[in-house]
Enzyme design. Structure first.
Site, short mmCIF file in Angstrom:
data_model
loop_
_atom_site.label_atom_id
_atom_site.label_comp_id
_atom_site.label_asym_id
_atom_site.label_seq_id
_atom_site.Cartn_x
_atom_site.Cartn_y
_atom_site.Cartn_z
N CYS A 113 0.83 -1.21 0.00
CA CYS A 113 0.00 0.00 0.00
C CYS A 113 0.87 1.26 0.00
O CYS A 113 1.57 1.55 0.98
CB CYS A 113 -0.91 -0.03 1.23
SG CYS A 113 -1.84 1.49 1.51
N CYS A 118 -0.07 3.76 2.75
CA CYS A 118 0.41 3.27 4.06
C CYS A 118 1.89 3.62 4.23
O CYS A 118 2.30 4.08 5.29
CB CYS A 118 0.22 1.76 4.18
SG CYS A 118 -1.47 1.19 4.01
#
Length: 194
Positions: free
Chosen positions: A90, A93
Site C-alpha cells: 500500500c 500506508c
C-alpha cells in the site's frame, strides 16, 4: 561455481562464473560449434530493513494474531491505543508511516499497534477493515473510541484524534471484551480462569 551441463539435442556445456560483489553471473555456453556468453541478473542479497519496521519507537508493536491483538489491548490498560492497519504493498500506508512513527515518538504514553492486513485477513475482516490505511483508537474501559481511514491529505484528522482521545481520564473499570472477538480472552485472564 559450476553448474551441471544442460542436455539437449546438441552438445551443450555450461560454465557459470560469479563474483561475490557482482550482481550478475556470466554464463558461457558451448554448443553447435560456437561459444556464447550471456549475463544473468541475480537478486541482490540484502538485509535491508523493511519500511514498516524502520525507526519504530518502543511504544510501537507488530501484531501477528487475534490473540496478540486482544492481549496488547488488555496490557495497555487505560493508555490510548492506536491500531494502524496497513499492507506492505500500500503506497498510502508507506507514505503515512513516518508520520505515525513521529506521533508515537511525540506521545510516549500511547501504544501503537501495527497490523499487517495480509498477515491478519480474518481479524481485519472481523473488524470491518476494507480500506487502507485504516486506524482504530481504543482506550481501556471505553473500548473503541474512533475508527477512520487516513492518508497524507487527512493527516490532520489523525493528529486531531490523538489530541482529543489522549487526555487524562479516570478509570471506569476493566476493559470490556472486544465485541468482534467475544471468544478471545486476554491470555492473563484465561490463565486465571483455569
Amino acid at each position: 561455481m559450476k553448474d551441471k551441463p544442460r542436455r539437449s539435442s546438441t552438445c551443450t556445456t555450461t560454465t557459470t562464473t560469479t563474483t561475490p560483489s557482482s550482481s550478475y553471473a556470466s554464463v558461457w555456453t558451448k554448443g553447435n560449434g560456437r561459444t556464447r556468453q550471456t549475463h544473468v541478473v541475480r537478486a541482490r542479497e540484502t538485509t535491508r530493513e523493511r519500511w514498516w519496521e524502520k525507526n519504530c519507537p518502543p511504544n510501537m508493536k507488530d501484531i501477528h494474531s487475534t490473540q496478540e491483538f486482544v492481549d496488547a489491548l488488555a496490557e495497555a490498560g487505560e493508555k490510548l491505543v492506536i491500531v494502524d492497519f496497513f499492507a506492505t504493498w500500500c503506497g498510502a500506508c508507506r507514505a503515512l508511516f513516518p508520520k505515525v512513527v513521529e506521533i508515537a515518538e511525540k506521545n510516549e504514553d500511547i501504544v501503537v499497534l501495527k497490523v499487517n492486513f495480509d498477515e491478519n485477513k480474518p481479524m481485519c475482516k472481523s473488524l470491518g477493515i476494507k480500506v487502507l490505511p485504516f486506524f482504530h483508537f481504543y482506550r481501556g474501559a471505553s473500548g473503541k473510541l474512533a475508527a477512520f481511514s487516513a492518508s497524507m491529505s487527512k493527516l490532520k484528522r489523525l493528529e486531531d484524534a490523538v489530541s482529543i482521545h489522549n487526555t487524562a481520564r479516570c478509570s471506569l473499570g476493566p476493559p470490556p471484551a472486544l465485541q468482534e472477538f467475544p471468544d478471545v480472552a486476554p491470555a492473563k485472564e484465561a490463565e486465571h480462569a483455569n
